[in-house]
Motif scaffolding. Structure first.
Motif, mmCIF file in Angstrom:
data_model
loop_
_atom_site.group_PDB
_atom_site.id
_atom_site.type_symbol
_atom_site.label_atom_id
_atom_site.label_comp_id
_atom_site.label_asym_id
_atom_site.label_seq_id
_atom_site.Cartn_x
_atom_site.Cartn_y
_atom_site.Cartn_z
ATOM 1 N N LYS A 173 0.817 -1.215 0.000
ATOM 2 C CA LYS A 173 0.000 0.000 0.000
ATOM 3 C C LYS A 173 0.851 1.266 0.000
ATOM 4 C CE LYS A 173 -3.970 -2.067 2.383
ATOM 5 N NZ LYS A 173 -4.771 -2.066 3.626
ATOM 6 N N VAL A 174 1.972 1.239 0.746
ATOM 7 C CA VAL A 174 2.763 2.471 0.891
ATOM 8 C C VAL A 174 3.913 2.568 -0.099
ATOM 9 C CG1 VAL A 174 2.190 2.587 3.340
ATOM 10 C CG2 VAL A 174 4.338 1.520 2.651
ATOM 11 N N LEU A 175 4.191 1.493 -0.829
ATOM 12 C CA LEU A 175 5.333 1.494 -1.743
ATOM 13 C C LEU A 175 5.286 2.634 -2.762
ATOM 14 C CD1 LEU A 175 7.867 -0.208 -1.913
ATOM 15 C CD2 LEU A 175 6.718 -1.665 -3.606
ATOM 16 N N PRO A 176 4.113 2.955 -3.341
ATOM 17 C CA PRO A 176 4.084 4.083 -4.288
ATOM 18 C C PRO A 176 4.546 5.398 -3.649
ATOM 19 C CG PRO A 176 2.106 2.758 -4.517
ATOM 20 C CD PRO A 176 2.811 2.251 -3.305
ATOM 21 N N LEU A 180 7.952 7.766 -4.627
ATOM 22 C CA LEU A 180 7.883 9.196 -4.916
ATOM 23 C C LEU A 180 8.771 10.011 -3.982
ATOM 24 C CD1 LEU A 180 4.031 9.606 -5.496
ATOM 25 C CD2 LEU A 180 5.832 9.742 -7.230
ATOM 26 N N GLY A 181 9.425 9.335 -3.036
ATOM 27 C CA GLY A 181 10.314 10.016 -2.116
ATOM 28 C C GLY A 181 9.620 10.702 -0.963
ATOM 29 N N VAL A 182 8.343 10.320 -0.673
ATOM 30 C CA VAL A 182 7.603 10.972 0.410
ATOM 31 C C VAL A 182 7.291 10.009 1.548
ATOM 32 C CG1 VAL A 182 6.625 12.758 -1.054
ATOM 33 C CG2 VAL A 182 5.403 10.595 -0.799
ATOM 34 N N GLY A 183 7.982 8.870 1.590
ATOM 35 C CA GLY A 183 7.839 7.970 2.715
ATOM 36 C C GLY A 183 8.648 8.470 3.898
ATOM 37 N N LEU A 186 7.015 6.693 11.168
ATOM 38 C CA LEU A 186 5.752 7.021 11.821
ATOM 39 C C LEU A 186 6.036 7.469 13.249
ATOM 40 C CD1 LEU A 186 3.573 3.998 10.626
ATOM 41 C CD2 LEU A 186 3.895 6.231 9.532
ATOM 42 N N GLY A 187 5.550 8.649 13.618
ATOM 43 C CA GLY A 187 5.833 9.175 14.942
ATOM 44 C C GLY A 187 7.322 9.401 15.118
ATOM 45 N N ASN A 188 7.855 9.011 16.292
ATOM 46 C CA ASN A 188 9.288 9.190 16.528
ATOM 47 C C ASN A 188 10.139 8.091 15.907
ATOM 48 O OD1 ASN A 188 9.158 6.961 18.314
ATOM 49 N ND2 ASN A 188 8.821 8.276 20.092
ATOM 50 N N GLY A 189 9.490 7.038 15.368
ATOM 51 C CA GLY A 189 10.220 5.970 14.689
ATOM 52 C C GLY A 189 10.925 4.998 15.607
ATOM 53 N N ARG A 190 10.779 5.145 16.928
ATOM 54 C CA ARG A 190 11.503 4.271 17.853
ATOM 55 C C ARG A 190 10.746 2.988 18.184
ATOM 56 N NH1 ARG A 190 12.840 9.373 20.358
ATOM 57 N NH2 ARG A 190 11.269 9.053 21.976
ATOM 58 N N VAL A 235 13.336 0.551 3.466
ATOM 59 C CA VAL A 235 12.436 0.639 2.311
ATOM 60 C C VAL A 235 12.945 1.710 1.337
ATOM 61 C CG1 VAL A 235 10.104 1.127 1.516
ATOM 62 C CG2 VAL A 235 10.436 -0.150 3.623
ATOM 63 N N GLY A 236 13.340 2.866 1.871
ATOM 64 C CA GLY A 236 13.879 3.917 1.010
ATOM 65 C C GLY A 236 15.106 3.453 0.246
ATOM 66 N N LYS A 237 15.983 2.739 0.935
ATOM 67 C CA LYS A 237 17.192 2.208 0.294
ATOM 68 C C LYS A 237 16.831 1.231 -0.821
ATOM 69 C CE LYS A 237 21.318 -0.539 1.388
ATOM 70 N NZ LYS A 237 22.031 -1.270 2.483
ATOM 71 N N ALA A 238 15.821 0.385 -0.565
ATOM 72 C CA ALA A 238 15.443 -0.640 -1.541
ATOM 73 C C ALA A 238 14.871 -0.029 -2.820
ATOM 74 C CB ALA A 238 14.434 -1.604 -0.926
ATOM 75 N N VAL A 239 14.196 1.130 -2.702
ATOM 76 C CA VAL A 239 13.611 1.762 -3.891
ATOM 77 C C VAL A 239 14.443 2.955 -4.371
ATOM 78 C CG1 VAL A 239 11.279 1.008 -3.306
ATOM 79 C CG2 VAL A 239 12.067 3.249 -2.525
ATOM 80 N N HIS A 240 15.613 3.128 -3.733
ATOM 81 C CA HIS A 240 16.556 4.186 -4.138
ATOM 82 C C HIS A 240 15.934 5.576 -4.054
ATOM 83 C CE1 HIS A 240 18.943 0.814 -5.538
ATOM 84 N NE2 HIS A 240 17.942 0.439 -6.322
ATOM 85 N N ARG A 241 15.239 5.816 -2.920
ATOM 86 C CA ARG A 241 14.632 7.120 -2.683
ATOM 87 C C ARG A 241 14.863 7.513 -1.226
ATOM 88 N NH1 ARG A 241 14.317 6.768 -7.358
ATOM 89 N NH2 ARG A 241 12.601 7.270 -8.776
ATOM 90 N N PRO A 242 14.930 8.817 -0.932
ATOM 91 C CA PRO A 242 15.023 9.227 0.470
ATOM 92 C C PRO A 242 13.726 8.909 1.199
ATOM 93 C CG PRO A 242 14.656 11.135 -0.940
ATOM 94 C CD PRO A 242 14.905 9.963 -1.864
ATOM 95 N N ALA A 243 13.826 8.640 2.494
ATOM 96 C CA ALA A 243 12.634 8.336 3.300
ATOM 97 C C ALA A 243 12.811 9.015 4.655
ATOM 98 C CB ALA A 243 12.466 6.829 3.452
ATOM 99 N N VAL A 244 12.739 10.320 4.647
ATOM 100 C CA VAL A 244 13.097 11.084 5.844
ATOM 101 C C VAL A 244 11.965 11.966 6.357
ATOM 102 C CG1 VAL A 244 15.550 11.105 5.286
ATOM 103 C CG2 VAL A 244 14.068 12.930 4.397
ATOM 104 N N LEU A 245 10.826 11.993 5.674
ATOM 105 C CA LEU A 245 9.740 12.873 6.104
ATOM 106 C C LEU A 245 8.872 12.160 7.135
ATOM 107 C CD1 LEU A 245 8.675 14.281 2.621
ATOM 108 C CD2 LEU A 245 10.114 15.399 4.350
ATOM 109 N N PRO A 246 8.992 12.500 8.414
ATOM 110 C CA PRO A 246 8.221 11.794 9.438
ATOM 111 C C PRO A 246 6.744 12.145 9.377
ATOM 112 C CG PRO A 246 9.386 13.628 10.417
ATOM 113 C CD PRO A 246 9.832 13.563 8.986
ATOM 114 N N VAL A 247 5.919 11.191 9.790
ATOM 115 C CA VAL A 247 4.485 11.427 9.930
ATOM 116 C C VAL A 247 4.222 11.649 11.412
ATOM 117 C CG1 VAL A 247 2.186 10.527 9.526
ATOM 118 C CG2 VAL A 247 4.047 9.896 7.972
ATOM 119 N N PRO A 248 3.861 12.860 11.846
ATOM 120 C CA PRO A 248 3.705 13.139 13.277
ATOM 121 C C PRO A 248 2.648 12.254 13.935
ATOM 122 C CG PRO A 248 3.727 15.166 11.999
ATOM 123 C CD PRO A 248 3.607 14.035 11.016
#
Length: 297
Positions: A173-176, A180-183, A186-190, A235-248
């Motif tokens: 569901k979230v792969l698209p 697009l580089g917008v993954g 979630l939250g603090n990620g811990r 996941v970002g590494k696997a699709v060669h995209r940055p994945a740094v935008l957290p979802v508060p």
């Protein structure tokens, strides 16, 4: 073998059905509509089961149930989640218990949600039941299979984590978004995530069908759970995209309600002690290899 499967059209059920057929076994899909041939048998989670079609089976794999993350958790949908698991399992278990030639094993679906929030603590099958709605549902879900066990059928509860697959499931569901580089985390990620690749999930279910010495709860997760931040990075590494935008966290709670705290933000560091002790070999033991593998298929 002759194996009946409920939820055979779902992510796990369809993969397991395909795997069994490729190995030369007969698969009977348990369906709610009128059967379209000998490979289907009718069942109603709240009513009758075609017991004639189930006589002489070797195994039944019960995977049916409403999706936990498919809708916002209104009170009515929470009841649907509970009812789809407890009523359906009880109906099936009672039908199997009444057979003249019952199957030797019922693999009755379960989930790592049983443990609730484990924080940073590593938890195996000896862990206690946690608190919260999902933990309560999973406990009732497993207990509903008691009629089959009382009839002498070996009952196994695969407590499954997040299943990684390219098509379907949370990753699908979230792969698209990640592409697009917008993954992002979630939250603090811990929070810890207990996951398993779809190929290993199927292989583990085969082990639970085949091994007569395994019964009760078995954690079906990879041996190396990861934090949500590390999973996101992988996941970002696997699709060669940055994945740094957290979802508060506050945005997740507004969007998902109670599911945010018991699903997206819950921390579950679950390990597969019983699978490991049984000699199970994971094709994808770490998240990087798993994502590389499932994204190639």
């Amino acid at each position: 073998m002759r194996v009946a499967i409920t939820g055979a059209s779902g992510l796990i059920g369809s993969a397991l059905s395909r795997h069994l057929r490729e190995d030369g076994h007969e698969v009977i899909r348990m369906v709610r509509h009128e059967p379209h041939g000998p490979e289907e048998a009718r069942w109603d989670p709240h009513g009758a089961v075609d017991t004639k079609a189930l006589e002489g089976l070797d195994a039944v794999v019960h995977l049916a149930g409403a999706g936990v993350g498919d809708h916002r958790w209104t009170e009515s949908y929470k009841e649907r989640i509970r009812d789809s698991r407890t009523a359906g399992t009880r109906t099936l278990a009672e039908a199997l218990a009444g057979l003249g030639r019952p199957p030797r094993v019922l693999v009755s679906g379960s989930a790592v949600g049983f443990y609730g929030d484990t924080g940073d603590r590593e938890t195996d099958e000896s862990g206690a039941q946690g608190a919260g709605f999902l933990a309560g549902v999973v406990g009732e879900w497993e207990a509903a299979a008691a009629p089959a066990a009382a009839a002498g059928i070996r009952v196994v509860h695969p407590r499954t984590g997040l299943v990684l697959a390219r098509h379907g499931g949370l990753l699908g569901k979230v792969l698209p978004l990640f592409k697009l580089g917008v993954g992002g985390p979630l939250g603090n990620g811990r929070q810890w995530m207990s996951w398993i690749s779809l190929p290993d999930q199927v292989a583990a279910l085969r082990l639970l069908i085949d091994r007569d010495d395994l019964e009760g709860p078995v954690n079906v997760t990879a041996p190396h759970p990861v934090t949500n931040a590390d999973y996101t990075k992988a996941v970002g590494k696997a699709v060669h995209r940055p994945a740094v935008l957290p979802v508060p966290s506050v945005a997740l709670r507004l969007a998902l309600g109670q599911f945010a705290d018991e699903g997206a933000l819950v921390s579950q560091r679950v390990v597969p002690r019983r699978l490991t002790e049984a000699g199970f070999t994971f094709e994808y033991p770490d998240v990087d290899s798993a994502l590389g593998g499932v994204l190639r298929t």
